[in-house]
Write a protein that holds these residues in place. Structure first.
Motif, PDB file in Angstrom:
ATOM      1  N   ASP A  61      22.272  33.458  34.461  1.00  0.00           N
ATOM      2  CA  ASP A  61      22.563  34.655  33.674  1.00  0.00           C
ATOM      3  C   ASP A  61      23.749  34.415  32.755  1.00  0.00           C
ATOM      4  N   LEU A  62      24.785  33.770  33.263  1.00  0.00           N
ATOM      5  CA  LEU A  62      25.951  33.482  32.439  1.00  0.00           C
ATOM      6  C   LEU A  62      25.610  32.537  31.300  1.00  0.00           C
ATOM      7  N   ARG A  63      24.760  31.570  31.570  1.00  0.00           N
ATOM      8  CA  ARG A  63      24.363  30.641  30.508  1.00  0.00           C
ATOM      9  C   ARG A  63      23.577  31.354  29.409  1.00  0.00           C
ATOM     10  N   ARG A  64      22.929  32.480  29.748  1.00  0.00           N
ATOM     11  CA  ARG A  64      22.218  33.288  28.751  1.00  0.00           C
ATOM     12  C   ARG A  64      23.127  34.316  28.078  1.00  0.00           C
ATOM     13  N   GLY A  65      24.391  34.365  28.476  1.00  0.00           N
ATOM     14  CA  GLY A  65      25.294  35.327  27.880  1.00  0.00           C
ATOM     15  C   GLY A  65      25.302  36.675  28.557  1.00  0.00           C
ATOM     16  N   GLU A  66      24.794  36.741  29.786  1.00  0.00           N
ATOM     17  CA  GLU A  66      24.784  37.994  30.540  1.00  0.00           C
ATOM     18  C   GLU A  66      25.755  37.884  31.705  1.00  0.00           C
ATOM     19  N   LEU A  67      26.372  39.000  32.090  1.00  0.00           N
ATOM     20  CA  LEU A  67      27.373  38.998  33.150  1.00  0.00           C
ATOM     21  C   LEU A  67      26.743  39.480  34.458  1.00  0.00           C
ATOM     22  N   PRO A  68      26.560  38.591  35.448  1.00  0.00           N
ATOM     23  CA  PRO A  68      25.905  38.984  36.711  1.00  0.00           C
ATOM     24  C   PRO A  68      26.892  39.478  37.760  1.00  0.00           C
ATOM     25  N   PHE A  69      27.759  40.414  37.390  1.00  0.00           N
ATOM     26  CA  PHE A  69      28.752  40.956  38.308  1.00  0.00           C
ATOM     27  C   PHE A  69      28.874  42.466  38.098  1.00  0.00           C
ATOM     28  N   ASP A  70      29.100  43.188  39.180  1.00  0.00           N
ATOM     29  CA  ASP A  70      29.416  44.612  39.134  1.00  0.00           C
ATOM     30  C   ASP A  70      30.757  44.839  39.821  1.00  0.00           C
ATOM     31  N   PHE A  87      34.730  42.067  41.431  1.00  0.00           N
ATOM     32  CA  PHE A  87      33.446  41.891  40.763  1.00  0.00           C
ATOM     33  C   PHE A  87      32.513  41.135  41.710  1.00  0.00           C
ATOM     34  N   ILE A  88      31.502  41.824  42.213  1.00  0.00           N
ATOM     35  CA  ILE A  88      30.589  41.197  43.157  1.00  0.00           C
ATOM     36  C   ILE A  88      29.363  40.669  42.417  1.00  0.00           C
ATOM     37  N   PRO A  89      28.806  39.540  42.863  1.00  0.00           N
ATOM     38  CA  PRO A  89      27.680  38.947  42.141  1.00  0.00           C
ATOM     39  C   PRO A  89      26.403  39.759  42.300  1.00  0.00           C
ATOM     40  N   THR A  90      25.679  39.888  41.200  1.00  0.00           N
ATOM     41  CA  THR A  90      24.397  40.598  41.190  1.00  0.00           C
ATOM     42  C   THR A  90      23.291  39.737  40.608  1.00  0.00           C
ATOM     43  N   GLY A  91      23.582  38.481  40.307  1.00  0.00           N
ATOM     44  CA  GLY A  91      22.590  37.622  39.682  1.00  0.00           C
ATOM     45  C   GLY A  91      22.865  36.168  39.983  1.00  0.00           C
ATOM     46  N   GLU A  92      22.547  35.314  39.026  1.00  0.00           N
ATOM     47  CA  GLU A  92      22.614  33.874  39.210  1.00  0.00           C
ATOM     48  C   GLU A  92      23.427  33.212  38.097  1.00  0.00           C
ATOM     49  N   GLN A 127      26.114  33.079  49.481  1.00  0.00           N
ATOM     50  CA  GLN A 127      26.186  33.464  48.075  1.00  0.00           C
ATOM     51  C   GLN A 127      26.383  32.258  47.181  1.00  0.00           C
ATOM     52  N   ARG A 128      25.645  32.253  46.060  1.00  0.00           N
ATOM     53  CA  ARG A 128      25.805  31.183  45.071  1.00  0.00           C
ATOM     54  C   ARG A 128      26.991  31.448  44.149  1.00  0.00           C
ATOM     55  N   LEU A 129      27.248  32.731  43.859  1.00  0.00           N
ATOM     56  CA  LEU A 129      28.376  33.111  43.019  1.00  0.00           C
ATOM     57  C   LEU A 129      29.427  33.807  43.877  1.00  0.00           C
ATOM     58  N   PRO A 130      30.696  33.732  43.481  1.00  0.00           N
ATOM     59  CA  PRO A 130      31.750  34.341  44.287  1.00  0.00           C
ATOM     60  C   PRO A 130      31.992  35.797  43.907  1.00  0.00           C
ATOM     61  N   MET A 131      32.714  36.499  44.751  1.00  0.00           N
ATOM     62  CA  MET A 131      33.367  37.729  44.345  1.00  0.00           C
ATOM     63  C   MET A 131      34.612  37.337  43.560  1.00  0.00           C
ATOM     64  N   VAL A 132      34.802  37.948  42.394  1.00  0.00           N
ATOM     65  CA  VAL A 132      35.976  37.683  41.564  1.00  0.00           C
ATOM     66  C   VAL A 132      36.957  38.828  41.798  1.00  0.00           C
ATOM     67  N   VAL A 133      38.118  38.516  42.352  1.00  0.00           N
ATOM     68  CA  VAL A 133      39.100  39.553  42.678  1.00  0.00           C
ATOM     69  C   VAL A 133      40.274  39.452  41.706  1.00  0.00           C
ATOM     70  N   VAL A 134      40.700  40.610  41.183  1.00  0.00           N
ATOM     71  CA  VAL A 134      41.730  40.669  40.150  1.00  0.00           C
ATOM     72  C   VAL A 134      42.767  41.714  40.551  1.00  0.00           C
ATOM     73  N   LEU A 166      31.230  28.765  37.378  1.00  0.00           N
ATOM     74  CA  LEU A 166      30.335  29.888  37.640  1.00  0.00           C
ATOM     75  C   LEU A 166      28.947  29.668  37.036  1.00  0.00           C
ATOM     76  N   ALA A 167      28.889  29.009  35.879  1.00  0.00           N
ATOM     77  CA  ALA A 167      27.634  28.847  35.156  1.00  0.00           C
ATOM     78  C   ALA A 167      26.857  27.621  35.596  1.00  0.00           C
ATOM     79  N   ASP A 168      27.328  26.927  36.650  1.00  0.00           N
ATOM     80  CA  ASP A 168      26.618  25.796  37.250  1.00  0.00           C
ATOM     81  C   ASP A 168      26.458  24.631  36.277  1.00  0.00           C
ATOM     82  N   ARG A 169      27.545  24.317  35.559  1.00  0.00           N
ATOM     83  CA  ARG A 169      27.562  23.137  34.708  1.00  0.00           C
ATOM     84  C   ARG A 169      28.585  22.121  35.201  1.00  0.00           C
ATOM     85  N   MET A 170      29.212  22.381  36.349  1.00  0.00           N
ATOM     86  CA  MET A 170      30.320  21.578  36.857  1.00  0.00           C
ATOM     87  C   MET A 170      31.430  21.454  35.815  1.00  0.00           C
ATOM     88  N   LEU A 171      31.647  22.554  35.122  1.00  0.00           N
ATOM     89  CA  LEU A 171      32.776  22.730  34.221  1.00  0.00           C
ATOM     90  C   LEU A 171      33.454  24.041  34.595  1.00  0.00           C
TER      91      LEU A 171
END
Length: 628
Positions: free
Chosen positions: A380-389, A372-377, A349-356, A283-288
């Protein structure tokens, strides 16, 4: 105003307010005509894949202190995984865990074609095994990196066993070895595999449920001080310890890889939660792979991964509550019963919907599934922010029953994902929801003691007659459950799915693992579906041959936007899908594709054109991708 009217006015206003609120909460429903239109292309043929074994059980033998809740304790154990063991170029082979006799069976999937062989069982011969141990799941994965799929089996009552594939499709062809030596007493309910530290080799994540050392299934384990239930309905942190095991293959075929226990890299909240599913996704685009822990009786966690080879670094990122979002729907603070997790990418979309999956039975523990639908990039995750609603209610996905596994796939090759969700808990005739509700409203301080729980035994029913939702997206963006219309509305008690095109016709099929019931194959018979591209992404294996490039990402460029997917077959709960990426091609034409992967020393991206059909793509260390 007459006094009688004054007295009646508040009641009338209250009634009108109730009616207004009721109208606001009514879920939009499809008309019969719209249902026919939306479901018209879908269809499945149900094919049996097992039958009741001799002396089939309907529940488990448990420790004396758990006897009155043996129905509850007996609720998990069915599992299924797909693999290509015959070299068909598609996953026409499966492993199936049947709790009715605690068997783990390898067999050719019906209708898969190719040379046949007799089904056989995986038994940990030569290792410690007794009646206090029971298999909970099977995960095909090439852990020794010799080019063929091994099978990792996890249990209650012992640590997992790795069955090394030595090349024969019979009981002698899979050699059992202890994953952890010496064996430990774990009670595992989830396993996933992925390259967590980025060294180019698969690592193993184990979600442990009941406390380590607890003899849950031992009828002689009276007064076991380690045996505890959850210490909270919404914040439980007294489970068995989750494990992260880093692997390094020896370079020799059929040789167990070297293991390093990196479990201390898991934050304490993740390590001690009652985990039922672990989802991996870059998700954070580090290929990890970033890690999502779906936890029973407590908050889920999303761990952002910034590891380097041999050094695991995971940071929990939580959501923030706003004035319109209940705390129970804020990731990291939620109080629901996380059962399964998966990821769905929409076009562009660059980020997925996360379904639980959660528990969503009407008039019972009415929680909510999460979407959880993506609202950012990714940044954001690399900065410690959650881009999902969280937007499950708006999308129509909030309620579907007592839910477990959830799988995502394009079943009609339209370019839009459908979702298949497992449901059901305990099938019987005596409704025990009132007792469960009473327990849920009780004192958390009592919950951990099994003696404080009401009776749940054979014949009792808790969400035992629900069907597995088949979520299809309509033109307005909402999902609708079309399982009945698609012919798969039977009231199963299901734990896991494995998706893959088992017969090579270009359509996704599904194997269904049922608890205490026969399991089956749902053979996709969709009418008028356009073609699809199936990508078998392989990389050179350490001990020779090629192995699935778990964690690789493919991005296909369509005129109306990019479509992406990542190869993590074990996401969900108790089901492992084919090691193939499936893309619908609505226009039937070839499209450009970018394939990105990590090989331990670098991240590579190669560009190829992909048309209809199954394509085996070899990802080379020099950064080239070759279609074979």
């Amino acid at each position: 105003m007459p006094s009688s009217l004054r007295r009646a006015l508040p009641a009338a206003v209250g009634l009108l307010l109730c009616l207004a609120l009721g109208l606001l909460t009514v879920r939009p429903a499809l008309s019969d005509a719209d249902t026919r239109d939306l479901s018209g292309g879908f269809g499945f043929e149900s094919v049996p894949i097992n039958a009741p074994p001799p002396n089939a059980r309907t529940d488990r033998t448990v420790a004396p202190g758990l006897e009155h809740i043996r129905g509850w304790i007996s609720a998990v154990g069915a599992s299924v995984g797909l693999a290509d063991l015959r070299g068909l170029g598609r996953s026409g082979d499966a492993c199936l865990v049947d709790p009715r006799d605690d068997s783990v069976t390898v067999f050719p999937v019906p209708r898969s074609g190719g040379p046949q062989y007799e089904p056989f069982r995986l038994r940990p011969d030569g290792l410690r095994q007794d009646a206090t141990m029971a298999p909970m799941g099977c995960v095909p994965a090439d852990l020794d990196e010799d080019g063929d799929q091994d099978i990792l089996v996890y249990y209650w009552g012992r640590s997992p066993v790795l069955f090394l594939n030595t090349g024969r499709l019979d009981p002698t062809g899979f050699r059992p070895v202890e994953l952890v030596d010496p064996m430990e007493v774990w009670n595992s309910t989830a396993v996933n595999v992925g390259d967590v530290d980025g060294d180019g080799h698969l690592d193993v994540l184990v979600g442990n449920y009941f406390p380590d050392g607890a003899k849950v299934l031992d009828p002689a384990a009276a007064d076991d001080p380690r045996m505890r239930m959850q210490d909270s309905m919404g914040k439980a942190r007294n489970a068995g310890t989750n494990k992260l095991l880093l692997t390094t293959p020896t370079g020799r075929p059929d040789d167990k890889p070297r293991l390093v226990d990196a479990s201390n890299a898991l934050p304490d909240a993740s390590a001690r939660s009652w985990t039922l599913s672990i989802g991996l996704q870059n998700l954070a685009d580090r290929m990890l792979p970033d890690l999502y822990f779906a936890n029973d009786f407590g908050p889920d966690q999303l761990l952002v991964n910034s590891s380097t080879p041999g050094q695991v670094r995971l940071t929990q990122v939580d959501g923030r509550r706003d004035v319109t979002t209940p705390r129970s729907e804020v990731l990291g603070h939620d109080s629901f019963k996380g059962m399964g997790v998966n990821y769905s990418y929409s076009r562009g979309q660059r980020l997925p919907m996360v379904v639980v999956s959660n528990i969503t039975t009407p008039f019972a523990l009415q929680e909510s599934n999460f979407a959880f639908i993506p609202t950012g990039e990714p940044a954001d995750l690399r900065r410690g922010e959650l881009p999902f609603d969280e937007r499950a209610e708006e999308l129509g996905l909030a309620r579907g029953g007592w839910s477990w596994d959830i799988k995502v796939g394009d079943f009609d090759n339209s370019g839009t994902d459908e979702l298949l969700q497992a449901t059901g808990f305990l099938k019987g005739e005596r409704d025990r929801w009132p007792e469960l509700q009473e327990l849920a409203m009780g004192n958390d301080e009592l919950l951990r003691y099994p003696g404080a729980w009401p009776k749940f035994r054979a014949g009792d029913d808790i969400s035992g007659h629900e069907h597995n939702p088949f979520w299809v997206r309509a033109g307005d963006g909402r999902f609708h459950d079309l399982a009945v219309a698609a012919g798969i509305g039977a009231p199963d008690v299901t734990r896991g799915f494995a998706l893959g095109d088992v017969n090579g016709d270009g359509l996704l099929d599904a194997l269904v693992a049922n608890q205490w019931e026969d399991s089956r194959l749902l053979l996709n018979t969709a009418r008028g579906a356009p073609p699809a591209a199936d990508l078998r992404l392989l990389r050179p294996a350490a001990a020779g041959g090629q192995t699935p490039a778990i964690g690789a990402e493919a991005v296909l460029s369509f005129p109306d936007g990019e479509q992406r997917a990542q190869l993590y077959p074990a996401n969900g709960h108790a089901g492992v899908s084919d090691s193939t990426l499936h893309f619908g091609l609505p226009d039937g034409r070839a499209v450009p594709a970018a394939i990105t992967w990590r090989d331990g020393t670098a991240v590579h991206t190669a560009r190829i054109d992909i048309g209809p059909g199954t394509h085996t793509v070899l990802l080379n260390p020099d950064g080239t991708a070759v279609i074979r």
